[in-house]
Structure formats: C-alpha cells, structure tokens
Design a protein around this motif. Structure first.
Motif, PDB file in Angstrom:
ATOM      1  N   ARG A 125      32.921  26.913  40.180  1.00  0.00           N
ATOM      2  CA  ARG A 125      33.433  28.075  39.667  1.00  0.00           C
ATOM      3  C   ARG A 125      33.633  28.138  38.185  1.00  0.00           C
ATOM      4  O   ARG A 125      33.717  28.827  37.584  1.00  0.00           O
ATOM      5  CB  ARG A 125      34.732  28.317  40.486  1.00  0.00           C
ATOM      6  N   SER A 156      36.460  37.947  39.774  1.00  0.00           N
ATOM      7  CA  SER A 156      36.205  37.764  41.062  1.00  0.00           C
ATOM      8  C   SER A 156      34.752  38.479  41.225  1.00  0.00           C
ATOM      9  O   SER A 156      33.683  37.684  42.072  1.00  0.00           O
ATOM     10  CB  SER A 156      37.010  38.337  42.124  1.00  0.00           C
ATOM     11  N   THR A 159      32.012  36.404  39.212  1.00  0.00           N
ATOM     12  CA  THR A 159      31.715  35.136  39.799  1.00  0.00           C
ATOM     13  C   THR A 159      30.928  35.319  41.172  1.00  0.00           C
ATOM     14  O   THR A 159      29.867  34.581  41.244  1.00  0.00           O
ATOM     15  CB  THR A 159      33.088  34.272  40.288  1.00  0.00           C
ATOM     16  N   ALA A 160      31.234  36.369  42.104  1.00  0.00           N
ATOM     17  CA  ALA A 160      30.672  36.475  43.228  1.00  0.00           C
ATOM     18  C   ALA A 160      28.985  36.826  42.847  1.00  0.00           C
ATOM     19  O   ALA A 160      28.161  36.586  43.491  1.00  0.00           O
ATOM     20  CB  ALA A 160      30.989  37.701  44.033  1.00  0.00           C
ATOM     21  N   LEU A 220      34.898  36.814  47.620  1.00  0.00           N
ATOM     22  CA  LEU A 220      35.137  36.960  46.270  1.00  0.00           C
ATOM     23  C   LEU A 220      34.933  38.376  46.013  1.00  0.00           C
ATOM     24  O   LEU A 220      35.678  39.263  45.213  1.00  0.00           O
ATOM     25  CB  LEU A 220      34.398  36.103  45.232  1.00  0.00           C
ATOM     26  N   ASP A 223      37.516  40.901  47.245  1.00  0.00           N
ATOM     27  CA  ASP A 223      38.699  40.482  46.308  1.00  0.00           C
ATOM     28  C   ASP A 223      38.656  41.345  45.243  1.00  0.00           C
ATOM     29  O   ASP A 223      39.367  41.981  44.507  1.00  0.00           O
ATOM     30  CB  ASP A 223      38.787  39.040  45.977  1.00  0.00           C
TER      31      ASP A 223
END
Length: 294
Positions: A125, A156, A159-160, A220, A223
């Motif tokens: 991450r 989120s 990152t996903a 993620l 979110d």
C-alpha cells in the motif's frame, strides 16, 4: 520553444501510448486536457527510465534524480528549456497543482528499480500511495475538488486500480522478477515470493492467496464509490466507468484458470455492456453508494 509547442509535444506523447491514464479521454474538459497530458508525459518518461532498456539500477536512479531536479526547477523557472517541464510548470502554476504528488510518483519509480517483492500488504500500500494515488489527487486538484473525504475515496479507488493491475499481470511481472503478492499472504498458504518467481507453485495453494487479494481489492474499490457525488458530471462519468470496469476485471481475474500464464482483459463488447450501469451511477450517484455491485 513556445508554450503551445510544449503542450503539443506532451499531447503527442499521450496520444501515442495506450495506458490506464485519462490523457486523451473525451470526457475530460477540453481546457484540462493539456495539463493532464503534461502530467502524463512527465510520468511516462520517468516510468521508462525505471523500466525500459538495459541500464543498470545505479544508472536508472541517477537518471530519475536528474528528472526530479528538472521538476524542482519547473515550478518557479518559467525559462526552463524542456518541453515536458515547460508545459508541466505552466500547468502546476495555472491550476495550483500539488507538486508534491509529482515527487511522490518518482518515489514509486525508484522503488520499481530497487524493490521486486513486498513483505506485507502495508508495504504494498505504501507503494500504491506513491505510484497510483497521486494521479487521482492531481485529477481532483485539476477539477477544484479538495475535500479530505474526496481525497480519501480517490486514494481507495486508485490503490484498488493499481492492485487490479498487479493481479491481472502475474503472467507478465513474475517472469520479469517482480512479485507483488505480499509475503505474509503467501506464507499463509505455505508459499513465498521465491516460489512465485521460480514458477514452482501449485495452483491449489495459490488460489486462496488470489481470492484474498481480489476480495481486499474489491473492498477498497467499493470504499471509493462514495466519491461519485462529489465530482463534476464529466469526471463523475469517467470515474463511474472506471469503477465498473474495475469490478468487471476483478471478476475476469477470478475466472482465469492459469493465472501464471494467462492475462485477463476486457473486450470492447464487455465495455459496451457497462454503458447503462455507468450512466445510471453518473446520473444518480447517491443510489450508486447504496446499491451493491452486481
């Protein structure tokens, strides 16, 4: 070189590369496309310095350091004689872009040179924080969206998307000596990164790891759905399409029977089936938050 020529140079780079990057998207406001192209041209060249050719790791780091020196100059030096940084500096000043996010991208590119496996999900991450999240934050800044909740949701999603790219590209990254599945996840199935890099694994052991990876990534992505109501219409449409595409890709990856040999992808026909749900979520973003993904 004139500023207009510098922007055209960056737009040419953007149009000649296919990437999961919103450079040439017709959904972007026309007045913002040159700035996005400048960001892309900066990142594209830095990515090439980190990955392309046969330079040593030491040489790559030195080249990235030199690229960062130009970045530091471009914010205040309007006389800089480099097309990418002439355009990028103008975009940073004109749109008040957070230049630290461009520096963050360079941190990720240096990590590409020096790190080829990750011990924990927190480490992975951290990489995504620098490789993917800056792009979302820069897009928000270009559109004047600056709330902390919007930034959190954007992080989120970004990152996903980076994780989806990792799980999609196992068959590409592993032969190149890179394993993005965290060591702690692998150990739970009696595996390690060296097993992955050597191809000496059983699919039976790998499947629980991939299932966990896909579920973590899906959480993620979901979110980030709360970002939609905070965005202007054009950007909301683009992000809704990104979210639906990410969901569909996760489903495709899950169905791959030989993840070490096959690469999942979405066909143009599959993208077309997403048009209606994307439009619904764009027009009624509040419902998109409440609705569970199909």
């Amino acid at each position: 070189m004139q500023l207009a020529q510098a922007y055209q140079h960056c737009l040419g780079i953007a149009r000649n590369h296919y990437e999961n990057f919103p450079t040439a998207s017709k959904l972007l406001r026309a007045d913002l496309r040159p700035a996005v192209a400048a960001i892309y041209a900066f990142a594209r060249h830095a990515d090439d310095l980190a990955d392309e050719g046969d330079a040593t790791g030491e040489t790559r780091i030195k080249q990235l350091d030199a690229w960062e020196t130009l970045l530091e100059r471009c914010e205040s030096d309007e006389t800089i004689d480099h097309p990418v940084f002439m355009a990028l500096g103008d975009a940073v000043r004109k749109h008040q872009l957070p230049i630290e996010e461009l520096h963050n991208l360079l941190i990720a590119f240096r990590m590409d040179v020096t790190i080829h496996a990750y011990s924990s999900f927190d480490e992975l991450r951290f990489y995504c924080k620098h490789s993917a999240n800056p792009v979302g934050r820069l897009m928000l800044a270009l559109h004047g969206v600056d709330s902390s909740e919007a930034v959190r949701c954007s992080d989120s999603i970004c990152t996903a998307l980076q994780l989806i790219n990792f799980w999609q590209d196992l068959s590409v990254d592993l032969p190149r000596g890179r394993c993005y599945l965290p060591q702690t996840w692998l150990q739970e199935s009696g595996l390690n990164s060296q097993d992955m890099l050597g191809g000496n694994i059983s699919l039976e052991k790998l499947q629980p790891v991939l299932k966990h990876a896909l579920q973590t990534t899906s959480d993620l992505l979901e979110d980030g759905v709360a970002l939609l109501p905070m965005l202007p219409f054009r950007l909301r449409l683009q992000i809704a399409a990104t979210i639906h595409g990410g969901r569909r890709m996760l489903g495709k990856i899950e169905k791959v029977t030989q993840p070490m040999e096959e690469r999942a992808s979405l066909s143009s026909g599959e993208w077309k089936t997403l048009l209606l749900p994307v439009l619904k979520d764009t027009l009624f973003p509040a419902f998109a938050i409440k609705r569970k993904p199909a």
